[in-house]
Design a protein around this motif. Structure first.
Motif, mmCIF file in Angstrom:
data_model
loop_
_atom_site.group_PDB
_atom_site.id
_atom_site.type_symbol
_atom_site.label_atom_id
_atom_site.label_comp_id
_atom_site.label_asym_id
_atom_site.label_seq_id
_atom_site.Cartn_x
_atom_site.Cartn_y
_atom_site.Cartn_z
ATOM 1 N N ASN A 21 -59.787 4.892 -2.246
ATOM 2 C CA ASN A 21 -59.183 4.320 -1.041
ATOM 3 C C ASN A 21 -60.090 3.282 -0.406
ATOM 4 O OD1 ASN A 21 -57.189 6.169 -1.532
ATOM 5 N ND2 ASN A 21 -57.349 7.233 0.428
ATOM 6 N N ARG A 22 -61.380 3.590 -0.328
ATOM 7 C CA ARG A 22 -62.333 2.666 0.293
ATOM 8 C C ARG A 22 -62.424 1.368 -0.512
ATOM 9 N NH1 ARG A 22 -66.547 3.255 3.698
ATOM 10 N NH2 ARG A 22 -65.030 4.550 4.802
ATOM 11 N N ALA A 23 -62.412 1.496 -1.844
ATOM 12 C CA ALA A 23 -62.494 0.307 -2.692
ATOM 13 C C ALA A 23 -61.241 -0.550 -2.553
ATOM 14 C CB ALA A 23 -62.695 0.710 -4.149
ATOM 15 N N ILE A 24 -60.091 0.113 -2.436
ATOM 16 C CA ILE A 24 -58.836 -0.618 -2.249
ATOM 17 C C ILE A 24 -58.853 -1.356 -0.911
ATOM 18 C CG2 ILE A 24 -56.345 -0.377 -1.909
ATOM 19 C CD1 ILE A 24 -56.445 1.994 -3.873
ATOM 20 N N ALA A 25 -59.316 -0.663 0.127
ATOM 21 C CA ALA A 25 -59.392 -1.278 1.457
ATOM 22 C C ALA A 25 -60.299 -2.501 1.442
ATOM 23 C CB ALA A 25 -59.897 -0.254 2.478
ATOM 24 N N THR A 26 -61.434 -2.385 0.754
ATOM 25 C CA THR A 26 -62.376 -3.497 0.668
ATOM 26 C C THR A 26 -61.765 -4.663 -0.099
ATOM 27 O OG1 THR A 26 -64.266 -1.988 0.719
ATOM 28 C CG2 THR A 26 -64.660 -4.196 -0.153
ATOM 29 N N ARG A 27 -61.099 -4.353 -1.205
ATOM 30 C CA ARG A 27 -60.492 -5.400 -2.034
ATOM 31 C C ARG A 27 -59.413 -6.166 -1.268
ATOM 32 N NH1 ARG A 27 -59.799 -5.730 -7.708
ATOM 33 N NH2 ARG A 27 -61.668 -4.424 -7.814
ATOM 34 N N LEU A 28 -58.614 -5.447 -0.460
ATOM 35 C CA LEU A 28 -57.487 -6.073 0.238
ATOM 36 C C LEU A 28 -57.817 -6.499 1.666
ATOM 37 C CD1 LEU A 28 -54.580 -3.725 -0.940
ATOM 38 C CD2 LEU A 28 -55.223 -5.964 -1.847
ATOM 39 N N LEU A 29 -59.053 -6.209 2.101
ATOM 40 C CA LEU A 29 -59.491 -6.565 3.458
ATOM 41 C C LEU A 29 -58.621 -5.898 4.523
ATOM 42 C CD1 LEU A 29 -60.209 -10.396 2.939
ATOM 43 C CD2 LEU A 29 -61.817 -8.478 2.780
ATOM 44 N N ILE A 30 -58.332 -4.621 4.306
ATOM 45 C CA ILE A 30 -57.567 -3.843 5.275
ATOM 46 C C ILE A 30 -58.334 -2.560 5.590
ATOM 47 C CG2 ILE A 30 -55.335 -4.772 4.565
ATOM 48 C CD1 ILE A 30 -54.879 -2.311 2.875
ATOM 49 N N GLY A 31 -57.914 -1.830 6.612
ATOM 50 C CA GLY A 31 -58.607 -0.613 7.013
ATOM 51 C C GLY A 31 -58.250 0.582 6.153
ATOM 52 N N ASP A 32 -59.123 1.586 6.178
ATOM 53 C CA ASP A 32 -58.883 2.816 5.416
ATOM 54 C C ASP A 32 -57.579 3.487 5.842
ATOM 55 O OD1 ASP A 32 -61.271 2.313 4.213
ATOM 56 O OD2 ASP A 32 -62.385 3.942 5.166
ATOM 57 N N GLU A 33 -57.310 3.513 7.149
ATOM 58 C CA GLU A 33 -56.094 4.162 7.630
ATOM 59 C C GLU A 33 -54.842 3.418 7.169
ATOM 60 O OE1 GLU A 33 -55.701 7.100 9.077
ATOM 61 O OE2 GLU A 33 -57.852 7.321 8.729
ATOM 62 N N THR A 34 -54.944 2.097 7.061
ATOM 63 C CA THR A 34 -53.807 1.319 6.556
ATOM 64 C C THR A 34 -53.523 1.675 5.112
ATOM 65 O OG1 THR A 34 -54.332 -0.517 8.053
ATOM 66 C CG2 THR A 34 -52.922 -1.014 6.166
ATOM 67 N N VAL A 35 -54.588 1.839 4.332
ATOM 68 C CA VAL A 35 -54.416 2.257 2.937
ATOM 69 C C VAL A 35 -53.737 3.620 2.884
ATOM 70 C CG1 VAL A 35 -55.593 2.936 0.798
ATOM 71 C CG2 VAL A 35 -56.364 0.926 2.067
ATOM 72 N N LYS A 36 -54.190 4.558 3.707
ATOM 73 C CA LYS A 36 -53.611 5.898 3.714
ATOM 74 C C LYS A 36 -52.134 5.856 4.097
ATOM 75 C CE LYS A 36 -57.958 8.283 4.783
ATOM 76 N NZ LYS A 36 -58.704 9.074 5.793
#
Length: 222
Positions: free
Chosen positions: A178-193
């Motif tokens: 999740n953290r790697a996805i958030a970093t890749r897309l420049l979005i927050g962890d909660e948005t990924v969740k």
């Protein structure tokens, strides 16, 4: 449309935030001759009980609630009474949510930026038997449906995934956290969740493992 022939339209409000409920009550309160809030509910379980007891003309419900979904509530209410009018109110300007709402039996899908006068008009239309959809969203939905039919859309579109959800699912298949996805897309962890919860619901799975397995089994990413 004016005052309904048999009195104001009876409405139940469903949301998981009391502040939102109070705001809607205040907004609709200015139109008491046309609509009347007869009950409120916080969450799906409470809503099922309230609607069964009050038998409102229209249920106005949020799409996303903590631990539950307005889409699930709409589906349950429609199964119990196919004539039940459920209008979903959302911040998500997303045609895929609209498609899911219609499949669940919703009488409408409106955005929370709507004005009080427009909301009352749409409630009246839904009560009269129309399917009410925010105009801009309806236009995009027609285009999306046509492109999906022609197989011209992104992977996962046929499963109801948005383009961003498809992108996140592809990263999950690649093994990113999740953290790697958030970093890749420049979005927050909660948005990924939040996106993950939507992906799980649309693919009818419980977790990341199930989502990845479904993506591979269905050949979503070729």
């Amino acid at each position: 449309m004016g005052t309904p022939e048999h009195g104001p339209i009876r409405v139940v409000l469903v949301d998981d935030h009391e502040m939102v409920i109070e705001g809607l009550k205040a907004m609709l309160g200015a139109y008491r001759s046309r609509v009347r809030v007869v009950g409120v509910a916080v969450g799906v379980d409470s809503a099922l009980s309230v609607v069964a007891g009050l038998q409102p003309d229209v249920v106005l419900c949020d799409v996303q609630m903590q631990g539950s979904s307005g889409l699930d509530l709409c589906r349950l209410l429609h199964e119990r009474d196919p004539q039940r009018k459920v209008v979903l109110l959302s911040v998500y300007d997303d045609e895929q949510y609209l498609f899911q709402a219609l499949r669940a039996g919703a009488a409408g899908y409106l955005l929370k930026k709507i004005t009080g006068e427009e909301l009352v008009m749409q409630i009246e239309r839904a009560h009269a038997g129309d399917v009410v959809i925010e105009a801009g969203l309806a236009s995009r939905a027609v285009d999306t449906a046509a492109r999906v039919q022609r197989d011209e859309y992104w992977p996962g579109a046929r499963q109801g995934l948005t383009q961003r959800e498809s992108e996140i699912l592809s990263f999950m298949v690649s093994g990113l956290s999740n953290r790697a996805i958030a970093t890749r897309l420049l979005i927050g962890d909660e948005t990924v969740k939040s996106h993950l919860r939507s992906i799980y619901r649309k693919l009818d799975v419980r977790d990341r493992t199930g989502a990845v397995a479904t993506a591979l089994r269905e050949g979503i990413f070729r």
